[in-house]
Design a protein around this motif. Structure first.
Motif, PDB file in Angstrom:
ATOM      1  N   ASN A  86       0.842  -1.200   0.000  1.00  0.00           N
ATOM      2  CA  ASN A  86       0.000   0.000   0.000  1.00  0.00           C
ATOM      3  C   ASN A  86       0.879   1.253   0.000  1.00  0.00           C
ATOM      4  N   THR A  87       1.565   1.465  -1.101  1.00  0.00           N
ATOM      5  CA  THR A  87       2.587   2.511  -1.164  1.00  0.00           C
ATOM      6  C   THR A  87       2.040   3.894  -0.825  1.00  0.00           C
ATOM      7  N   ALA A  88       0.939   4.277  -1.437  1.00  0.00           N
ATOM      8  CA  ALA A  88       0.413   5.632  -1.233  1.00  0.00           C
ATOM      9  C   ALA A  88      -0.019   5.850   0.214  1.00  0.00           C
ATOM     10  N   ASP A  89      -0.754   4.897   0.764  1.00  0.00           N
ATOM     11  CA  ASP A  89      -1.226   5.032   2.151  1.00  0.00           C
ATOM     12  C   ASP A  89      -0.048   4.975   3.126  1.00  0.00           C
ATOM     13  N   ALA A  90       0.915   4.107   2.842  1.00  0.00           N
ATOM     14  CA  ALA A  90       2.086   4.011   3.705  1.00  0.00           C
ATOM     15  C   ALA A  90       2.889   5.303   3.660  1.00  0.00           C
ATOM     16  N   ALA A  91       3.012   5.886   2.464  1.00  0.00           N
ATOM     17  CA  ALA A  91       3.752   7.140   2.324  1.00  0.00           C
ATOM     18  C   ALA A  91       3.093   8.253   3.127  1.00  0.00           C
ATOM     19  N   GLU A  94       9.208  13.152   3.881  1.00  0.00           N
ATOM     20  CA  GLU A  94       8.051  13.785   3.268  1.00  0.00           C
ATOM     21  C   GLU A  94       7.262  12.758   2.464  1.00  0.00           C
ATOM     22  N   ALA A  95       5.945  12.838   2.544  1.00  0.00           N
ATOM     23  CA  ALA A  95       5.081  11.838   1.920  1.00  0.00           C
ATOM     24  C   ALA A  95       5.336  11.696   0.426  1.00  0.00           C
ATOM     25  N   ALA A  96       5.507  12.807  -0.273  1.00  0.00           N
ATOM     26  CA  ALA A  96       5.721  12.751  -1.724  1.00  0.00           C
ATOM     27  C   ALA A  96       7.018  12.024  -2.059  1.00  0.00           C
ATOM     28  N   VAL A  97       8.049  12.269  -1.267  1.00  0.00           N
ATOM     29  CA  VAL A  97       9.330  11.588  -1.466  1.00  0.00           C
ATOM     30  C   VAL A  97       9.190  10.112  -1.123  1.00  0.00           C
ATOM     31  N   ALA A  98       8.524   9.827  -0.015  1.00  0.00           N
ATOM     32  CA  ALA A  98       8.360   8.438   0.431  1.00  0.00           C
ATOM     33  C   ALA A  98       7.612   7.603  -0.604  1.00  0.00           C
ATOM     34  N   GLU A  99       6.594   8.173  -1.223  1.00  0.00           N
ATOM     35  CA  GLU A  99       5.800   7.407  -2.193  1.00  0.00           C
ATOM     36  C   GLU A  99       6.657   6.971  -3.377  1.00  0.00           C
ATOM     37  N   LYS A 100       7.552   7.844  -3.830  1.00  0.00           N
ATOM     38  CA  LYS A 100       8.430   7.487  -4.948  1.00  0.00           C
ATOM     39  C   LYS A 100       9.576   6.572  -4.518  1.00  0.00           C
ATOM     40  N   ALA A 101      10.035   6.759  -3.282  1.00  0.00           N
ATOM     41  CA  ALA A 101      11.215   6.016  -2.826  1.00  0.00           C
ATOM     42  C   ALA A 101      10.892   4.622  -2.296  1.00  0.00           C
ATOM     43  N   LEU A 102       9.701   4.422  -1.753  1.00  0.00           N
ATOM     44  CA  LEU A 102       9.372   3.158  -1.078  1.00  0.00           C
ATOM     45  C   LEU A 102       9.677   1.894  -1.893  1.00  0.00           C
ATOM     46  N   PRO A 103       9.334   1.868  -3.180  1.00  0.00           N
ATOM     47  CA  PRO A 103       9.611   0.633  -3.936  1.00  0.00           C
ATOM     48  C   PRO A 103      11.091   0.284  -4.036  1.00  0.00           C
ATOM     49  N   TYR A 104      11.960   1.248  -3.714  1.00  0.00           N
ATOM     50  CA  TYR A 104      13.394   1.031  -3.851  1.00  0.00           C
ATOM     51  C   TYR A 104      14.119   0.985  -2.495  1.00  0.00           C
TER      52      TYR A 104
END
Length: 330
Positions: free
Chosen positions: A262-267, A277-287
């Protein structure tokens, strides 16, 4: 006939008693919960915890254990509290866990791996396609004398590149300095961890991820893994109630699974907790390679990784490799 009937009845009664006894033995034991204070560092090693952190705060929380979470900016804040017994568990860099084990004479136990490698080679250009391509290049990086340097040197050596002779590494004190060097054009190649890769790409849209160092390590197929963080506990905590510790690991694993799915909710939660920051986390989480690896697999990957660090500089793991009692559940 009467005697035969009596024998049969006795046999039936005996089997019934034995069966009932087995059923009683097979009944799962009720776990007595504990109150655990858990710390994590702001960054990838805390990201997998956010679902557990959020759910534990709810009035209808139904966990076996009670949890209190603390987020810290650096490991220097966490280590003393763990040693003094003011924390029960903590998410820390993998080599720090080994160092704490030595410093406390074995009173720190590793429960699991929570983050695999987060290091990447990024480039403004297309010259780097393999580790061998770094020969003759200059790289900006941060983390001299710690895991980033040891990991980079090991991977270069394994790919036939001499770290001190074939590559120039311009060591900076902060990851943000590396991003600035890329932004100003002072450098074209850098080694950065997530989420700084994502931050750099937001400023430099043409910045390319040239190499994933976790994948490069896996390609060596040596049974170990490039690691970032682990979750540790005080031995006293582990030995006083192993079932409660197992319950924590189950809760942790469920949180990690949810975060990765749940990338968006987790971010959003990661942003709410001020981790990134949520916007950074959403892009970074998969990596960010967030995991919850325990037991024998944890020992195999972690011991192999620590051996690489120990061979490079034994001080990086506290002076020597930890004993088998460093690994929980094996």
């Amino acid at each position: 006939m009467k005697r035969m009937a009596a024998l049969c009845l006795a046999l039936v009664l005996t089997l019934t008693v034995v069966a009932c006894g087995k059923k009683e033995e097979e009944q799962p034991q009720e776990v007595t919960g504990e109150s655990y204070s858990v710390a994590a560092l702001k960054g990838p090693t805390a990201m997998g915890l956010v679902k557990l952190m959020h759910d534990a705060e709810q009035e209808d929380a139904s966990f076996v254990n009670d949890y209190t979470f603390t987020l810290a900016a650096s490991a220097d804040e966490v280590a003393p509290l763990l040693i003094k017994g003011e924390l029960d568990m903590a998410c820390v860099p993998a080599n720090l866990a080994a160092t704490l084990y030595q410093k406390t004479e074995g009173e720190i136990v590793t429960l699991g791996i929570n983050t695999l490698g987060v290091l990447y080679i990024v480039e403004n250009g297309n010259a780097v396609r393999s580790m061998a391509d770094l020969a003759g290049k200059t790289i900006v990086a941060s983390g001299k004398g710690s895991t980033p340097e040891y990991a980079l040197n090991y991977l270069l050596e394994q790919n036939g590149v001499k770290p001190m002779d074939d590559v120039i590494v311009d060591w900076k004190s902060e990851h943000s300095e590396c991003v600035s060097a890329l932004a100003t054009g002072a450098a074209t190649i850098a080694m950065l961890p997530q989420p700084f890769v994502t931050v750099a790409q937001s400023k430099l849209p043409d910045l390319r991820v040239a190499l994933d160092l976790t994948e490069e390590w896996d390609a060596l197929d040596n049974g170990s893994a490039l690691l970032t963080g682990v979750v540790v506990a005080r031995r006293e905590v582990v030995e006083s109630n192993p079932a409660a510790v197992d319950a924590f690991l189950s809760d942790y694993a469920a949180s990690v699974e949810w975060v990765n799915a749940n990338t968006a909710d987790a971010a959003a939660l990661i942003g709410d907790y001020g981790i990134v920051e949520a916007a950074v986390a959403e892009k970074a989480l998969p990596y960010c390679n967030i995991v919850c690896i325990t037991g024998t697999e944890m020992k195999d990957k972690l011991s192999g990784y620590l051996q690489v660090l120990c061979d490079a500089d034994s001080a990086s793991v506290g002076g020597a490799m930890p004993g088998d009692d460093f690994y929980y559940g094996v």
